[in-house]
Design a protein around this motif. Structure first.
Motif, PDB file in Angstrom:
ATOM      1  N   SER A 102       0.853  -1.189   0.000  1.00 16.20           N
ATOM      2  CA  SER A 102       0.000   0.000   0.000  1.00 16.20           C
ATOM      3  C   SER A 102       0.888   1.238   0.000  1.00 16.20           C
ATOM      4  O   SER A 102       1.938   1.257   0.651  1.00 16.20           O
ATOM      5  N   ALA A 103       0.453   2.265  -0.713  1.00 18.91           N
ATOM      6  CA  ALA A 103       1.223   3.513  -0.778  1.00 18.91           C
ATOM      7  C   ALA A 103       1.064   4.367   0.465  1.00 18.91           C
ATOM      8  O   ALA A 103       1.843   5.293   0.674  1.00 18.91           O
ATOM      9  N   LYS A 121       0.224  -8.290   1.610  1.00 24.77           N
ATOM     10  CA  LYS A 121       1.681  -8.239   1.662  1.00 24.77           C
ATOM     11  C   LYS A 121       2.268  -8.064   0.264  1.00 24.77           C
ATOM     12  O   LYS A 121       1.656  -8.428  -0.743  1.00 24.77           O
ATOM     13  N   THR A 122       3.474  -7.520   0.217  1.00 15.87           N
ATOM     14  CA  THR A 122       4.222  -7.482  -1.033  1.00 15.87           C
ATOM     15  C   THR A 122       4.584  -8.908  -1.446  1.00 15.87           C
ATOM     16  O   THR A 122       4.723  -9.795  -0.600  1.00 15.87           O
ATOM     17  N   ASN A 150      14.775  -4.333  -2.081  1.00 16.42           N
ATOM     18  CA  ASN A 150      13.792  -4.673  -3.116  1.00 16.42           C
ATOM     19  C   ASN A 150      12.362  -4.425  -2.646  1.00 16.42           C
ATOM     20  O   ASN A 150      11.511  -3.972  -3.421  1.00 16.42           O
ATOM     21  N   ILE A 151      12.114  -4.713  -1.379  1.00 15.15           N
ATOM     22  CA  ILE A 151      10.772  -4.512  -0.827  1.00 15.15           C
ATOM     23  C   ILE A 151      10.415  -3.026  -0.845  1.00 15.15           C
ATOM     24  O   ILE A 151       9.330  -2.633  -1.302  1.00 15.15           O
ATOM     25  N   ILE A 152      11.323  -2.200  -0.337  1.00 14.54           N
ATOM     26  CA  ILE A 152      11.031  -0.764  -0.250  1.00 14.54           C
ATOM     27  C   ILE A 152      10.953  -0.138  -1.631  1.00 14.54           C
ATOM     28  O   ILE A 152      10.097   0.717  -1.890  1.00 14.54           O
ATOM     29  N   PHE A 169       5.658  -2.642   7.776  1.00 19.14           N
ATOM     30  CA  PHE A 169       6.334  -3.931   7.591  1.00 19.14           C
ATOM     31  C   PHE A 169       5.641  -4.999   8.418  1.00 19.14           C
ATOM     32  O   PHE A 169       5.153  -4.732   9.525  1.00 19.14           O
ATOM     33  N   LEU A 170       5.616  -6.211   7.878  1.00 15.59           N
ATOM     34  CA  LEU A 170       4.989  -7.363   8.527  1.00 15.59           C
ATOM     35  C   LEU A 170       6.041  -8.451   8.666  1.00 15.59           C
ATOM     36  O   LEU A 170       6.677  -8.838   7.679  1.00 15.59           O
TER      37      LEU A 170
END
Length: 203
Positions: A102-103, A121-122, A150-152, A169-170
């Motif tokens: 989500s942004a 989740k991503t 990569n996630i960010i 973050f989860l």
């Protein structure tokens, strides 16, 4: 090289240097939460974040960082979350770290069941296998996550991402983890709060 070529080269080189910057920001988590698999209950008030399990109950930890001062499209090339040991915990642990896809995610709400696990989740995640935590209040490499680049970057590339938005973050139990051990980090105990560091290039 003639005088005109030298001036042109200097102008192009100077423009490149002036347009691209490497910056680093460090932010404290503004909110933290733990969800328990046995009841689906969410708690936002604990002084400890039990990652993986708590009293043999599987957990999911959520961390929210507000007002991230980074523009959309910035390229992240260094990032990690720094924890502080709340209680001594040893034995192998495998953790997966995701971001909420989500942004600008909402706050955690302990009045809503599954308010962490219901979030999207991503697809990208980071695997973290932290070493033993043997010293209370330790804040070092053992308490530092693996790279979250990569996630960010996937969040910063979302169409609605904007300077000053929030990121969540989860942290979940990873594949292959036995569920016998955990790592418990401080979430405000004696002022110790998880921090995120992000190094990025910005134009």
């Amino acid at each position: 090289m003639n005088k005109f070529s030298c001036v042109l080269f200097f102008f192009i080189f100077s423009s490149f240097i002036s347009c691209y910057y490497y910056r680093t920001v460090t932010l404290q988590a503004s909110q933290f939460a733990v969800e328990y698999a046995s009841t689906n209950a969410v708690e936002t008030w604990h002084s400890g974040l039990a990652m993986c399990t708590s009293n043999s109950v599987q957990t999911v930890v959520g961390l929210r960082f507000d007002k991230v001062p980074i523009h959309r499209g910035s390229q992240v090339n260094q990032s990690f979350i720094q924890f502080v040991t709340r209680s001594i915990s040893t034995g192998p642990v495998i953790l997966n770290i995701y971001a909420e896809n989500s942004a600008n995610p909402t706050f955690f709400d302990d009045n809503i069941s599954q308010n962490i696990t219901r979030r999207t989740k991503t697809s990208l995640f980071s695997i973290w296998q932290p070493n033993n935590w043997t010293t209370i209040a330790e804040k070092g490499l053992n308490q530092r996550t693996t790279s979250l680049n990569n996630i960010i970057n996937s969040i910063f590339s979302l169409p609605l991402w904007s300077y000053g938005n929030s990121i969540v973050f989860l942290i979940t139990r990873g594949s292959g983890d036995t569920g016998r051990n955990n790592r418990t980090a401080s979430s405000g105990w004696f002022g110790y709060t998880p921090e995120i560091t992000i190094g990025y290039n910005s134009s």
